[in-house]
Design an enzyme around this catalytic site. Structure first.
Site, mmCIF file in Angstrom:
data_model
loop_
_atom_site.group_PDB
_atom_site.id
_atom_site.type_symbol
_atom_site.label_atom_id
_atom_site.label_comp_id
_atom_site.label_asym_id
_atom_site.label_seq_id
_atom_site.Cartn_x
_atom_site.Cartn_y
_atom_site.Cartn_z
ATOM 1 N N ASP A 1 0.482 -2.095 7.385
ATOM 2 C CA ASP A 1 -0.892 -1.653 7.621
ATOM 3 C C ASP A 1 -0.917 -0.248 8.217
ATOM 4 O O ASP A 1 0.023 0.160 8.891
ATOM 5 C CB ASP A 1 -1.569 -2.657 8.577
ATOM 6 N N ASN B 1 -1.878 2.759 6.425
ATOM 7 C CA ASN B 1 -1.727 3.912 5.519
ATOM 8 C C ASN B 1 -2.977 4.806 5.546
ATOM 9 O O ASN B 1 -2.870 6.031 5.564
ATOM 10 C CB ASN B 1 -1.523 3.438 4.077
ATOM 11 N N ARG C 1 -5.255 5.101 7.927
ATOM 12 C CA ARG C 1 -5.380 5.816 9.204
ATOM 13 C C ARG C 1 -4.389 6.979 9.303
ATOM 14 O O ARG C 1 -4.709 8.043 9.832
ATOM 15 C CB ARG C 1 -5.172 4.850 10.384
ATOM 16 N N ASN D 1 -8.244 -6.838 -1.223
ATOM 17 C CA ASN D 1 -8.149 -5.390 -1.436
ATOM 18 C C ASN D 1 -8.922 -4.880 -2.666
ATOM 19 O O ASN D 1 -9.155 -3.683 -2.801
ATOM 20 C CB ASN D 1 -6.683 -4.933 -1.534
HETATM 21 C C1 FPP Z 1 -2.420 -0.966 4.250
HETATM 22 O O1 FPP Z 1 -2.921 0.236 4.722
HETATM 23 C C2 FPP Z 1 -1.656 -0.816 3.021
HETATM 24 C C3 FPP Z 1 -1.974 -1.324 1.802
HETATM 25 C C4 FPP Z 1 -3.192 -2.100 1.549
HETATM 26 C C5 FPP Z 1 -1.116 -1.112 0.647
HETATM 27 C C6 FPP Z 1 0.370 -1.092 0.877
HETATM 28 C C7 FPP Z 1 0.981 -0.264 -0.171
HETATM 29 C C8 FPP Z 1 2.052 0.581 -0.007
HETATM 30 C C9 FPP Z 1 2.797 0.711 1.244
HETATM 31 C C10 FPP Z 1 2.495 1.452 -1.129
HETATM 32 C C11 FPP Z 1 2.865 0.814 -2.392
HETATM 33 C C12 FPP Z 1 3.682 -0.417 -2.253
HETATM 34 C C13 FPP Z 1 4.738 -0.741 -3.011
HETATM 35 C C14 FPP Z 1 5.405 -2.072 -2.851
HETATM 36 C C15 FPP Z 1 5.282 0.189 -3.996
HETATM 37 P P1 FPP Z 1 -4.491 0.428 4.799
HETATM 38 O O2 FPP Z 1 -4.915 1.185 3.592
HETATM 39 O O3 FPP Z 1 -5.127 -0.891 5.003
HETATM 40 O O4 FPP Z 1 -4.611 1.315 6.093
HETATM 41 P P2 FPP Z 1 -5.835 1.354 7.128
HETATM 42 O O5 FPP Z 1 -5.926 -0.003 7.719
HETATM 43 O O6 FPP Z 1 -5.375 2.387 8.104
HETATM 44 O O7 FPP Z 1 -7.038 1.761 6.362
#
Ligand code: FPP
Length: 235
Positions: A16, A18, A20, A64
């Site tokens: 979690d 990404n 932010r 998502n």
């Molecule tokens: C959460 O951050 C992350 C995700 C919903 C996606 C995870 C994907 C990756 C790490 C990249 C691709 C994965 C693979 C296996 C190739 P968020 O967007 O919920 O962050 P936030 O809570 O800060 O908004």
């Protein structure tokens, strides 16, 4: 220093933060996912080095889909790109890929890649990497219940066959041990519908680090913390 004798068999990760991470830098959210792919690579490699036998990554939840269309599409493209780029190294390092979730809900341009990656790594015996896509823990339990019910209906099973041990065999993670350690990045104290059945006795480790900043040293800290815990399984 890690104790080589008490390495978790199975680690699950809620990646979690990404969004932010990107926001803090004034970048579009997808750049956070791009940066998160680096952490994915590092964590897979480090788990393999540590001798972890099962790693489960929460890459895309059923919830998502509510995100903007462009973000969802980019995530799916990143996934394809990631598989194309990493498949040779998975094979070389004995990493077996297993995708968990409702695969039929994924776009047509993704499913063939997943099938190919599963097929080409099926004999790899070093580590199993479960990637949760279009995944929901509740849906997984429902799918398992339906699978069992259809076997009962077909006369292949008796209702009495179902118990806590056998139920796991109907889940997407059939045949695998339950996670010993669940890591969540970016500080949120939530399970977010992840592996609801399997994490009953998992140790939880939450770090404030955002996923794109998560490195090998953070994984080692999580395992070190796990090693300090006394697991009683309710006893
Ligand atoms: C959460 O951050 C992350 C995700 C919903 C996606 C995870 C994907 C990756 C790490 C990249 C691709 C994965 C693979 C296996 C190739 P968020 O967007 O919920 O962050 P936030 O809570 O800060 O908004």
């Amino acid at each position: 220093m890690l104790d080589r004798e008490i390495i978790p068999l199975h680690i699950a990760v809620i990646m979690d933060g990404n969004g932010r991470w990107a926001k803090k830098r004034g970048l579009p959210r997808v750049m956070g996912h791009r940066a998160g792919m680096k952490s994915v690579r590092e964590v897979i490699k480090s788990c393999r080095e540590l001798g972890i036998r099962y790693l489960t990554l929460y890459a895309f939840s059923s919830e998502n889909w509510k995100r903007p269309k462009e973000e969802v599409e980019t995530l799916m493209r990143f996934l394809n790109e990631y598989i194309d780029k990493e498949l040779p190294s998975f094979i070389k390092n004995g990493i077996k890929l297993n995708f968990i979730g409702r695969m039929d809900g994924l776009p047509d341009f993704v499913r063939p890649r997943l099938k190919k990656a599963t097929e080409e790594t099926k004999d790899c015996g070093g580590m199993t990497l479960n990637v949760a896509l279009n995944y929901s823990g509740r849906s997984e339990i429902i799918d398992a219940a339906k699978k069992f019910a259809s076997q009962v209906k077909a006369g292949k099973r008796d209702i009495e066959d179902l118990d806590e041990g056998s139920f796991g065999g109907f889940l997407y993670t059939a045949g695998q041990p339950d996670p010993d350690l669940l890591i969540r990045t970016s500080g949120e104290m939530r399970i977010s519908n992840f592996l609801l059945w399997q994490i009953s006795y998992a140790e939880l480790y939450v770090t404030p680090k955002l996923w794109p900043d998560f490195r090998k040293s953070d994984l080692i800290s999580a395992v070190a913390e796990y090693q300090k815990r006394e697991r009683r399984f309710g006893a």
